[in-house]
Enzyme design. Sequence first.
Site, mmCIF file in Angstrom:
data_model
loop_
_atom_site.group_PDB
_atom_site.id
_atom_site.type_symbol
_atom_site.label_atom_id
_atom_site.label_comp_id
_atom_site.label_asym_id
_atom_site.label_seq_id
_atom_site.Cartn_x
_atom_site.Cartn_y
_atom_site.Cartn_z
ATOM 1 C CB THR A 1 -0.927 -0.050 1.235
ATOM 2 O OG1 THR A 1 -1.888 -1.084 0.992
ATOM 3 C CG2 THR A 1 -1.648 1.263 1.468
ATOM 4 C CG HIS B 1 -6.087 -8.210 0.778
ATOM 5 N ND1 HIS B 1 -5.677 -9.045 1.792
ATOM 6 C CD2 HIS B 1 -5.488 -7.005 1.027
ATOM 7 C CE1 HIS B 1 -4.876 -8.375 2.614
ATOM 8 N NE2 HIS B 1 -4.748 -7.140 2.172
ATOM 9 C CE1 TYR C 1 -7.481 -3.553 5.841
ATOM 10 C CE2 TYR C 1 -5.817 -5.108 5.069
ATOM 11 C CZ TYR C 1 -6.155 -3.876 5.607
ATOM 12 O OH TYR C 1 -5.176 -2.974 5.922
ATOM 13 C CG ASN D 1 -5.975 -4.034 9.941
ATOM 14 O OD1 ASN D 1 -5.762 -2.909 10.376
ATOM 15 N ND2 ASN D 1 -5.607 -4.417 8.727
HETATM 16 C C1 8OZ Z 1 -0.364 -1.072 5.142
HETATM 17 C C2 8OZ Z 1 -1.138 0.061 5.223
HETATM 18 C C3 8OZ Z 1 -2.432 0.029 4.776
HETATM 19 C C4 8OZ Z 1 -2.955 -1.139 4.247
HETATM 20 C C5 8OZ Z 1 -2.434 -4.840 4.179
HETATM 21 C C6 8OZ Z 1 -3.478 -3.490 2.488
HETATM 22 O O1 8OZ Z 1 -1.852 -4.904 5.277
HETATM 23 C C7 8OZ Z 1 -2.732 -3.536 3.568
HETATM 24 C C8 8OZ Z 1 -2.169 -2.282 4.159
HETATM 25 C C9 8OZ Z 1 -0.861 -2.235 4.603
HETATM 26 O O2 8OZ Z 1 -2.773 -5.863 3.583
#
Ligand code: 8OZ
Length: 364
Positions: free
Chosen positions: A27, A176, A181, A236
Amino acid sequence: MSASKLFEPYTLGAVTLTNRIAMAPLTRNRAAAGFVPSPLAVEYYGQRASAGLLITEASQISQQGQGYQDTPGIYSSEQVAGWRKVTDRVHARGGHIYIQLWHVGRISHTSLQPNHGAPVAPSAIRASTKTFVNGAFTDVSEPRALDLGEIPGIIDAYRHAAANAMLAGFDGVEIHGANGYLLDQFAKDGTNRRTDAYGGAIESRARLILEVSKAVSEEIGAARTGIRLSPVTPANDVSDSNPQPLFDYIVDGLNALKLVYIHVIEGATGGPRDIAPFDYASLRKRFSGTYIANNGYDLKLANDTLNHDRADLIAFGKLFISNPDLVERLKLGAPLNDFDKATFYGGGAKGYTDYPALAQAAAK
Ligand code: 8OZ
């Protein structure tokens, strides 16, 4: 320097890669207006075309699927046209490129959502994490649980994005399914408290990731459909009480669909590989397609892994940010440029397209 399998060609579905090195999705938050990849992105990916396989930065499949400022999309015709310039440049330089299809689920902020509504999730549980919006790190918003009736629309958005990826000239797509997510939120029991067909038992929590994989592979062909998984990452604020049987089940399903690859983040994303016990060899054994290994690989671990047949391709992330010619540097045993974390997310050419390749460094 001994001969290394890393630099041998490899057939991935419909294409032959010039080596077994993949650039991991990264990203970078530099999309132009309309979330269209900018001319700098053409330069950036073109500079890295010597990777056997480039996987783009995560790209949202819909406005609802966006969670951070200035990330590119793959749902509008303008975005397709922007990506077409990227794929043309990479192909002209002999490279191959997949696009990562992204729906962030609850990792978003109302300011990015359609009509400034709540982000969507399997269950209304707010993540304890931040996103980057309006130029600042900000707590993610409280999500709302998706209605059962909304799920077909989400699957359709993946299907549409995959079709767009073909129009944009990509060699394939990577779903993904990792890093906390939407699809990972559905799969793991820390984030999924649903009592309908998409929650509860493993088979139910895995339903969405498998339905999306089926829809995408029907749309563009399983030989062009890969997926990224992160069984034990805490990224996350995601967790599962028993990830081994969950991911064994998911990979059995992906194998039945004949997906071209699984791309596995081993351990904590960008962090320790040994954060929790997990048998990655079990995933490799269950899956007849390609296994792409990722997380903290250096040349030695990459060589050991290929020599012991524990993976087919190795994905490098941060090292590709600062070394556009990483393949050549690894081949020569040349020193690597350090990366500057301050320019990872957002900004312009600095820290994006200005890292020197060896020939440029020598000429300075
Ligand atoms: C870093 C910052 C924002 C998103 C991921 C798409 O960790 C990301 C992401 C990484 O898969």
